[in-house]
Scaffold this active site. Structure first.
Site, mmCIF file in Angstrom:
data_model
loop_
_atom_site.group_PDB
_atom_site.id
_atom_site.type_symbol
_atom_site.label_atom_id
_atom_site.label_comp_id
_atom_site.label_asym_id
_atom_site.label_seq_id
_atom_site.Cartn_x
_atom_site.Cartn_y
_atom_site.Cartn_z
ATOM 1 N N GLU A 299 0.258 -4.688 11.116
ATOM 2 C CA GLU A 299 -1.140 -4.588 11.556
ATOM 3 C C GLU A 299 -1.977 -5.256 10.470
ATOM 4 O O GLU A 299 -2.284 -4.640 9.448
ATOM 5 C CB GLU A 299 -1.553 -3.113 11.700
ATOM 6 N N CYS B 125 -10.747 -3.787 9.984
ATOM 7 C CA CYS B 125 -9.956 -4.917 10.490
ATOM 8 C C CYS B 125 -10.619 -5.484 11.739
ATOM 9 O O CYS B 125 -10.493 -6.663 12.035
ATOM 10 C CB CYS B 125 -8.534 -4.491 10.771
HETATM 11 P P1 NAD Z 1 -3.744 -5.157 1.046
HETATM 12 O O1 NAD Z 1 -2.943 -6.143 1.809
HETATM 13 O O2 NAD Z 1 -4.258 -5.541 -0.280
HETATM 14 O O3 NAD Z 1 -2.873 -3.816 0.802
HETATM 15 C C1 NAD Z 1 -2.384 -3.044 1.873
HETATM 16 C C2 NAD Z 1 -1.172 -2.255 1.421
HETATM 17 O O4 NAD Z 1 -0.072 -3.159 1.233
HETATM 18 C C3 NAD Z 1 -1.352 -1.533 0.079
HETATM 19 O O5 NAD Z 1 -0.776 -0.247 0.176
HETATM 20 C C4 NAD Z 1 -0.600 -2.422 -0.891
HETATM 21 O O6 NAD Z 1 -0.127 -1.730 -2.014
HETATM 22 C C5 NAD Z 1 0.556 -2.917 -0.028
HETATM 23 N N1 NAD Z 1 1.180 -4.179 -0.448
HETATM 24 C C6 NAD Z 1 0.573 -5.277 -0.957
HETATM 25 N N2 NAD Z 1 1.483 -6.247 -1.201
HETATM 26 C C7 NAD Z 1 2.696 -5.747 -0.827
HETATM 27 C C8 NAD Z 1 4.027 -6.272 -0.828
HETATM 28 N N3 NAD Z 1 4.308 -7.496 -1.271
HETATM 29 N N4 NAD Z 1 5.030 -5.497 -0.350
HETATM 30 C C9 NAD Z 1 4.765 -4.250 0.120
HETATM 31 N N5 NAD Z 1 3.530 -3.702 0.123
HETATM 32 C C10 NAD Z 1 2.507 -4.451 -0.339
HETATM 33 O O7 NAD Z 1 -4.943 -4.697 2.003
HETATM 34 P P2 NAD Z 1 -6.248 -3.832 1.682
HETATM 35 O O8 NAD Z 1 -7.177 -4.620 0.842
HETATM 36 O O9 NAD Z 1 -5.859 -2.456 1.241
HETATM 37 O O10 NAD Z 1 -6.868 -3.662 3.150
HETATM 38 C C11 NAD Z 1 -7.648 -4.624 3.794
HETATM 39 C C12 NAD Z 1 -6.825 -5.451 4.766
HETATM 40 O O11 NAD Z 1 -6.150 -4.609 5.691
HETATM 41 C C13 NAD Z 1 -7.700 -6.354 5.619
HETATM 42 O O12 NAD Z 1 -7.069 -7.599 5.754
HETATM 43 C C14 NAD Z 1 -7.752 -5.638 6.958
HETATM 44 O O13 NAD Z 1 -8.039 -6.465 8.057
HETATM 45 C C15 NAD Z 1 -6.376 -5.075 7.023
HETATM 46 N N6 NAD Z 1 -6.294 -3.957 7.959
HETATM 47 C C16 NAD Z 1 -5.711 -4.174 9.168
HETATM 48 C C17 NAD Z 1 -5.667 -3.154 10.099
HETATM 49 C C18 NAD Z 1 -5.042 -3.380 11.457
HETATM 50 O O14 NAD Z 1 -4.774 -2.397 12.135
HETATM 51 N N7 NAD Z 1 -4.828 -4.602 11.892
HETATM 52 C C19 NAD Z 1 -6.198 -1.887 9.791
HETATM 53 C C20 NAD Z 1 -6.779 -1.702 8.543
HETATM 54 C C21 NAD Z 1 -6.819 -2.746 7.630
#
Ligand code: NAD
Length: 507
Positions: free
Chosen positions: A259, A293
């Site tokens: 997501e 998002c």
């Molecule tokens: P982010 O990608 O920085 O982090 C999200 C999660 O992924 C964190 O827990 C982080 O520690 C983990 N992570 C990062 N790199 C990783 C890796 N290489 N392997 C495993 N885990 C890893 O996102 P953020 O800044 O916390 O949130 C914002 C983003 O999330 C925006 O792009 C938003 O659109 C998206 N989002 C999408 C949805 C959806 O349902 N489509 C919902 C909420 C947020």
């Protein structure tokens, strides 16, 4: 901060739970409030060896849980929903204080957790398969859905409770365990949610089903994605994260539910009800300070409506009360941190460099008193050409790009030209335009709405998006199938052994 003590949040908290709270041997870190930049509490992260224990305990609990009849599993989830109802107010306040969304939205997020619990309870009596006509005489065929295992759930900061609940409530009634790796920007909400839900499961020794491992990507998130004991990794976050996770999980032929980011547009045609369009754009672009998002990032407005809609939007933006998200009069709280403020500034500079005109906002606001140190900005509206490079990207901040379009043909071409495919909407009174938007040649997004905005989905429908948004579906409809494995069985109740396709083999 009564809500912290009510939820059992202390000055220093372990974020490693395997049925009991572990020491938290990883590097400790602080959770800061974006409201005032102040430290809320310290978190003792899960170490790699603690993750190992959390994973094996979750797996052991799964082996027992899968034998509990699904409606009985639903009974536990029903009780979780009841406790969440009772704790809605303090949890909503914690969400609001830890990630900066206004209290109304903080409460709404916990309501979403309650709603999905209710949904999951009903679902626990409807995990149905198919029966299929067999081509062979005296044979029957059926499809059955079985529990999958331990599901690794990686979440983003902006929905620090609901995204876990979407996954966990469904996974639990499906017979799975869940191990949660929350964002390091919102660990306290994860600790509070885990405490509340684990207590319900603890009575029968099932608390390890809701493991928690908050820690660094190196110690926790990446090892989880590499571990075959997680047949499914459900990851919510940026497209960059999803690409990394997708490759690691695919390399071991595991399953992913991704997501990821959106770049959502509202198309507004000349015949639209502009009052409704205005309110939808305002909530979509400014709500949660542009950190959803599903935030509305692009407004594709037809020539004849552009000047009027812009005028009304500018007037509405001028009235947006920015400040303490816990105050009931506030409409927009802070961005999550200083980095987010800088990213917004960089995006606005890029928009200017690429020919955009900033119609309002974008300024960084330094508030005083109790809010000094918070990360406040004014939401921005930028008039720009759609081919400007910056318009292709999701900047996680309240920037609305306004693009004039000649007609629906042009709107559809531009609408679908970005890499992301999460949410979309059209405002029109023309049923033909609306139906076209929803048709196979219309919006290419996972969510397409008519006369309502891009954000604020209900839990009853499947939620997720296409292309760079990752293709996953969570929440309602038949999303539960992602948390189970499908088995096709053929039963021969006769006394001969006919082969399929009429093959004769040695007879
Ligand atoms: P982010 O990608 O920085 O982090 C999200 C999660 O992924 C964190 O827990 C982080 O520690 C983990 N992570 C990062 N790199 C990783 C890796 N290489 N392997 C495993 N885990 C890893 O996102 P953020 O800044 O916390 O949130 C914002 C983003 O999330 C925006 O792009 C938003 O659109 C998206 N989002 C999408 C949805 C959806 O349902 N489509 C919902 C909420 C947020």
């Amino acid at each position: 901060m009564d809500f912290l003590s009510e939820l059992g949040i202390q000055d220093s908290n372990s974020a490693a739970f395997c049925g009991t709270w572990m020491p938290g041997e990883g590097a400790p870190f602080d959770s800061f409030s974006p409201v005032n930049g102040k430290r809320i509490a310290t978190v003792r992260a899960a170490s790699r060896s603690e993750l190992e224990t959390i994973t094996s305990k979750a797996h052991e609990a799964f082996l027992r849980w899968r034998e509990v009849p699904a409606p009985r599993r639903g009974e536990y989830v029903r009780r979780m929903g009841e406790v969440l109802r009772a704790k809605k107010e303090p949890l909503g306040r914690l969400v609001s204080y830890e990630v900066g969304k206004i209290l109304e939205e903080g409460r709404g997020e916990i309501q979403e957790c309650i709603d999905i619990a209710d949904f999951a309870v009903g679902l626990s009596r409807q995990l149905y398969g198919l029966t299929i006509a067999s081509e062979r005489p005296q044979h029957s065929m059926r499809e059955t859905w079985h529990p999958l295992g331990a599901v690794g759930v990686i979440t983003a900061f902006n929905f620090p409770a609901a995204v876990w609940a979407w996954n966990a409530m469904l996974a639990l009634v499906c017979g799975d365990a869940v191990v949660w790796k929350p964002s390091e920007k919102a660990p306290l909400t994860a600790i509070a949610m885990t405490k509340i839900c684990a207590e319900v499961l603890a009575e029968d020794g099932f608390a390890p089903l809701v493991g928690l491992a908050c820690g660094s990507n190196e110690d926790v998130a990446i090892p989880m994605t590499e571990d075959a004991r997680y047949p499914l990794i459900s990851a919510t976050g940026s497209t960059r994260m999803g690409r990394a996770v997708g490759q690691v999980v695919a390399a071991r032929l595991g399953r992913c539910l991704l997501e990821l980011g959106g770049n959502n547009a509202i198309v507004c045609l000349e015949d639209a009800d502009l009052d409704m369009a205005l309110r939808a754009v305002l909530f979509g672009a400014v709500g949660t300070a542009g950190q959803r998002c599903t935030t509305t990032r692009r407004l594709l407005v037809q020539k004849g409506a552009r000047v009027e809609l812009e005028r009304r939007l500018l007037a509405a933006y001028d009235q947006v009360a920015i400040g303490d998200p816990l105050e009931s009069s506030t409409l927009m709280g802070p961005l999550i941190d200083h980095d987010a403020v800088e990213q917004m500034q960089r995006a606005l500079q890029a928009a200017r460099d690429q020919g955009g005109e900033i119609l309002c906002g974008g300024d960084v606001i330094e508030l005083s008193g109790d809010l000094a140190g918070g990360h406040y900005v004014k939401p921005a509206i930028v008039r720009i050409r759609h081919d400007a490079e910056i318009v292709q990207h999701e900047t996680f901040a309240p920037i609305l790009y306004v693009i004039e379009i000649a007609d629906l043909d042009e709107a559809m071409r531009l609408h679908n030209s970005v890499p992301q495919g999460l949410s979309s909407a059209i405002f029109t009174a023309d049923v033909r335009a609306a139906e076209r938007f929803l048709s196979a040649i219309g919006s290419d997004c996972g969510i397409a709405n008519v006369n309502l905005g891009t954000s604020g989905a209900e839990i009853g429908g499947a939620f997720g998006g296409e292309k760079d948004t990752g293709g996953g579906r969570e929440s309602g409809s038949d999303s539960w199938k992602a948390y189970m494995r499908r088995q096709t069985s053929t039963i021969n109740w006769g006394s001969t052994l006919p082969l399929a396709q009429g093959i004769h083999f040695g007879d």
